[in-house]
Design a protein around this motif. Structure first.
Motif, mmCIF file in Angstrom:
data_model
loop_
_atom_site.group_PDB
_atom_site.id
_atom_site.type_symbol
_atom_site.label_atom_id
_atom_site.label_comp_id
_atom_site.label_asym_id
_atom_site.label_seq_id
_atom_site.Cartn_x
_atom_site.Cartn_y
_atom_site.Cartn_z
ATOM 1 N N ALA A 172 0.835 -1.371 -0.320
ATOM 2 C CA ALA A 172 -0.146 -0.041 0.185
ATOM 3 C C ALA A 172 0.699 1.302 -0.034
ATOM 4 O O ALA A 172 0.941 2.417 -0.454
ATOM 5 C CB ALA A 172 -0.370 -0.226 1.308
ATOM 6 N N LYS A 173 1.734 1.370 1.232
ATOM 7 C CA LYS A 173 2.507 2.415 0.910
ATOM 8 C C LYS A 173 3.178 2.039 -0.757
ATOM 9 O O LYS A 173 3.747 4.019 -1.250
ATOM 10 C CB LYS A 173 3.726 2.186 1.448
ATOM 11 N N ILE A 174 3.814 1.520 -1.496
ATOM 12 C CA ILE A 174 4.371 1.914 -2.462
ATOM 13 C C ILE A 174 3.498 2.317 -3.384
ATOM 14 O O ILE A 174 3.262 3.555 -4.942
ATOM 15 C CB ILE A 174 5.091 0.583 -3.010
ATOM 16 N N ALA A 175 2.237 1.500 -3.451
ATOM 17 C CA ALA A 175 0.866 2.087 -4.412
ATOM 18 C C ALA A 175 1.131 4.276 -4.147
ATOM 19 O O ALA A 175 0.815 4.621 -5.089
ATOM 20 C CB ALA A 175 -0.619 1.832 -4.171
ATOM 21 N N LYS A 176 0.927 4.384 -2.750
ATOM 22 C CA LYS A 176 0.607 5.588 -2.639
ATOM 23 C C LYS A 176 1.600 6.235 -2.955
ATOM 24 O O LYS A 176 1.057 7.174 -3.484
ATOM 25 C CB LYS A 176 0.755 5.496 -0.953
ATOM 26 N N THR A 177 2.601 6.344 -2.492
ATOM 27 C CA THR A 177 3.367 6.889 -3.065
ATOM 28 C C THR A 177 3.355 7.072 -4.809
ATOM 29 O O THR A 177 4.007 7.791 -5.637
ATOM 30 C CB THR A 177 5.197 6.212 -3.156
ATOM 31 N N ALA A 178 3.949 5.625 -5.858
ATOM 32 C CA ALA A 178 3.539 5.753 -7.131
ATOM 33 C C ALA A 178 2.215 6.217 -7.037
ATOM 34 O O ALA A 178 1.890 6.961 -8.954
ATOM 35 C CB ALA A 178 3.169 4.605 -7.544
ATOM 36 N N GLY A 179 1.400 6.885 -6.229
ATOM 37 C CA GLY A 179 0.267 7.786 -6.571
ATOM 38 C C GLY A 179 -1.030 7.046 -7.675
ATOM 39 O O GLY A 179 -1.967 6.996 -8.282
ATOM 40 N N VAL A 180 -1.256 5.519 -6.928
ATOM 41 C CA VAL A 180 -2.374 4.431 -7.723
ATOM 42 C C VAL A 180 -2.603 3.762 -6.941
ATOM 43 O O VAL A 180 -1.921 3.584 -5.479
ATOM 44 C CB VAL A 180 -1.583 3.670 -8.515
ATOM 45 N N PRO A 181 -4.133 3.649 -7.657
ATOM 46 C CA PRO A 181 -5.084 2.357 -5.665
ATOM 47 C C PRO A 181 -4.260 1.443 -5.887
ATOM 48 O O PRO A 181 -3.348 0.759 -7.107
ATOM 49 C CB PRO A 181 -6.457 2.632 -6.708
ATOM 50 N N LEU A 182 -4.975 0.830 -4.562
ATOM 51 C CA LEU A 182 -4.328 -0.909 -4.131
ATOM 52 C C LEU A 182 -5.360 -1.450 -4.141
ATOM 53 O O LEU A 182 -6.172 -1.101 -4.329
ATOM 54 C CB LEU A 182 -3.420 -0.444 -3.178
ATOM 55 N N ILE A 183 -5.537 -2.595 -5.276
ATOM 56 C CA ILE A 183 -7.058 -3.117 -5.749
ATOM 57 C C ILE A 183 -6.596 -4.551 -4.945
ATOM 58 O O ILE A 183 -5.689 -5.366 -5.166
ATOM 59 C CB ILE A 183 -6.606 -3.692 -6.846
ATOM 60 N N VAL A 184 -6.887 -4.970 -3.586
ATOM 61 C CA VAL A 184 -6.867 -6.403 -2.691
ATOM 62 C C VAL A 184 -8.102 -7.356 -3.225
ATOM 63 O O VAL A 184 -9.153 -6.899 -2.686
ATOM 64 C CB VAL A 184 -6.648 -5.920 -1.178
ATOM 65 N N ASP A 185 -7.856 -8.460 -3.641
ATOM 66 C CA ASP A 185 -9.026 -9.469 -4.048
ATOM 67 C C ASP A 185 -8.833 -10.022 -2.345
ATOM 68 O O ASP A 185 -7.471 -11.140 -2.300
ATOM 69 C CB ASP A 185 -8.263 -10.404 -4.941
ATOM 70 N N ASN A 186 -9.911 -9.732 -1.948
ATOM 71 C CA ASN A 186 -9.973 -10.580 -0.486
ATOM 72 C C ASN A 186 -10.128 -11.765 -0.308
ATOM 73 O O ASN A 186 -11.327 -11.946 0.758
ATOM 74 C CB ASN A 186 -10.437 -9.468 0.537
ATOM 75 N N THR A 187 -10.539 -12.495 -1.321
ATOM 76 C CA THR A 187 -11.488 -13.252 -1.945
ATOM 77 C C THR A 187 -11.359 -14.671 -0.531
ATOM 78 O O THR A 187 -12.340 -15.174 -0.087
ATOM 79 C CB THR A 187 -11.390 -14.329 -2.925
ATOM 80 N N LEU A 188 -10.246 -15.339 -0.474
ATOM 81 C CA LEU A 188 -9.532 -16.512 0.669
ATOM 82 C C LEU A 188 -9.955 -15.857 2.060
ATOM 83 O O LEU A 188 -10.269 -16.870 3.014
ATOM 84 C CB LEU A 188 -8.241 -16.892 0.222
ATOM 85 N N ALA A 189 -9.511 -14.867 1.928
ATOM 86 C CA ALA A 189 -9.497 -14.358 3.753
ATOM 87 C C ALA A 189 -10.714 -14.303 4.395
ATOM 88 O O ALA A 189 -11.550 -14.161 5.010
ATOM 89 C CB ALA A 189 -8.853 -13.204 3.793
ATOM 90 N N THR A 190 -11.669 -13.157 3.498
ATOM 91 C CA THR A 190 -13.179 -11.888 3.178
ATOM 92 C C THR A 190 -13.054 -11.679 4.352
ATOM 93 O O THR A 190 -11.751 -11.361 5.510
ATOM 94 C CB THR A 190 -14.377 -13.161 3.970
ATOM 95 N N PRO A 191 -13.682 -9.918 4.185
ATOM 96 C CA PRO A 191 -13.707 -9.584 5.417
ATOM 97 C C PRO A 191 -13.200 -9.906 7.197
ATOM 98 O O PRO A 191 -12.985 -8.806 7.826
ATOM 99 C CB PRO A 191 -14.749 -8.089 5.440
#
Ligand SMILES: *Cc1c(COP(=O)(O)O)cnc(C)c1O
Length: 428
Positions: A172-191
């Motif tokens: 997420a930190k790398i995405a933030k620095t790059a100015g792009v959204p982080l997409i997380v596939d949370n299928t296996l964990a679920t919320p």
């Protein structure tokens, strides 16, 4: 639902988005099995089509049963809004169609569901979108994979099939620095197991087919807008920050603020590409979600017991379950999935490919099939099935080498699950 304090997760799993049906008093959310909805008058009709008023027009775009499902998943993930679609793959397609233009790139962890690797490598190429692969075990590889055309980073929280837990905050930190959204596939964990937004996800995607539906009876997918990304400030996403020709020049990010992404996904990509969820599937998945906390805890506890048992078996060379003591992902699992490391993990057999193929033919209680997240225990040999379309190198790096067997541990009695594996292992 009016409550004094913010309702807890298990309360939201049952109530979020739902109310007794205003027309009939029905307590369970009805299946609104209709294609279309009568307008109040001509002005109402016009306002709906302009997005001046929000409401039902046609079930390709929205449906009342689907709307309850969306509100429920958004509440469980802490997002501002959600969009349910026909499958997990449809959800991924709709997300990228909203974010990318031809010539754009995105970075993805190579430890992904095999179908996602295919979708990104092949189908997306025809849209002019290019994936750059990174390694979830080497955080610096995400930085190295970035280019000026990168528009998103895509990871799985718990990666399928390998039992890998991803360091979401570092990426997420790398995405933030790059100015792009982080997409997380949370299928296996679920919320229930992983709150991806709290760790920096901007967009969360699920295959509803798996643990959210949870009963192996309906295919579906969902996109959650976390409301965290500044589309206007970024200026890299014209669909969200420039006037939209097909809606009289409205600017989605200005008009819809922190749920602009979810709206754009619905009224552009879903409207035009068309992968809507059926009201019946939305109903079955919604019913499944009511027991999500109970199921995921039991799935996770059973998986931990089965993994610990397998580790002691002579014919088992290794077990990769992040819930096991000494597992390389154990500390990441404790941080990101404190209630348990989920139900899906892999192990390696003596005898490689042959032994793997052999074992799946010998189980009785386990079902040999290509799915995860059913109440039933499921088994598969990925190298000969789900990952067979990948090259041997891609298979190995996705955690699906020749000797690998994947389990999705179900909700049966754990002693029965272990006894079935015991008798099958005795025969190989
Ligand atoms: C199954 C799955 C998908 C694809 O979802 P479908 O509903 O089968 O289209 C995507 N990601 C993960 C992690 C999955 O397990």
């Amino acid at each position: 639902m009016v409550m004094e304090k913010a309702p807890a997760f298990s309360t939201l799993a049952i109530h979020a988005g739902a109310q007794p049906d205003p027309a009939t008093g029905a307590r369970a959310t009805p299946i609104y099995q209709t294609t279309s909805y009568v307008f109040d008058d001509v002005d109402h009709a016009a306002a709906l089509f302009n997005l001046e008023t929000f409401g039902n027009i046609y079930t390709r775009i929205m449906n009342p049963t689907q709307a309850v499902l969306e509100e429920r998943v958004a509440a469980l993930e802490g997002g501002t809004a959600a969009l349910a679609v026909a499958s997990g793959h449809a959800a991924q397609c709709v997300i990228f169609h909203t974010l990318l233009s031809p010539g754009d790139e995105f970075v993805a962890a190579r430890q992904l569901y095999g179908g996602s690797i295919n979708q990104f490598n092949h189908a997306f190429k025809k849209f002019g979108w290019t994936v750059a692969w990174a390694d979830a075990d080497d955080i610096s590889s995400f930085e190295q994979a970035l280019s000026p055309n990168t528009k998103a980073i895509f990871i799985e929280s718990i990666a399928n099939p390998g039992g890998i837990v991803t360091d979401i905050e570092a990426i997420a930190k790398i995405a933030k620095t790059a100015g792009v959204p982080l997409i997380v596939d949370n299928t296996l964990a679920t919320p229930y197991l992983c709150q991806a937004k709290a760790h920096g996800a901007d967009i969360i995607v699920h295959s509803l087919t798996k643990f959210l539906g949870g009963h192996g009876n309906s295919v579906g997918g969902v996109i959650v807008d976390c409301g965290t990304f500044d589309w206007i400030g970024s200026g890299k996403y014209p669909t969200l920050s420039e006037p939209c020709e097909s809606y009289n020049g409205i600017i989605f990010a200005e008009t819809f603020g922190d749920f602009a992404f979810a709206i754009a996904c619905r009224v552009l990509a879903l409207r035009d590409l068309g992968p809507c969820i059926s009201p019946f599937n939305a109903f079955l998945i919604l019913t499944g979600i009511e027991t999500l906390p109970l199921r995921l805890q039991a799935h996770s506890d059973n998986a931990a017991a089965v993994a610990a048992w397998l580790q002691t078996h002579d014919k088992v060379v290794w077990v990769n379950y992040a819930g096991l003591d000494g597992n390389r992902y154990q500390s990441l699992a404790k941080k990101y999935c404190p209630k348990g490391a989920g139900a899906v993990f892999t192990f390696g057999l003596q005898g490689g490919y042959e032994a793997g193929v052999n074992l799946v033919g010998k189980v009785n209680l386990f079902s040999h099939l290509a799915n995860i997240g059913d109440t039933r225990s499921l088994i598969i040999h990925p190298a000969s099935t789900t990952h067979s379309q990948l090259t041997p190198d891609q298979r190995r790096s996705a955690g699906a080498g020749d000797d690998v067997v994947r389990l999705s541990v179900g909700l049966e009695d754990k002693d029965d699950i272990i006894a079935d594996l015991d008798q099958a292992l005795a025969q190989i």
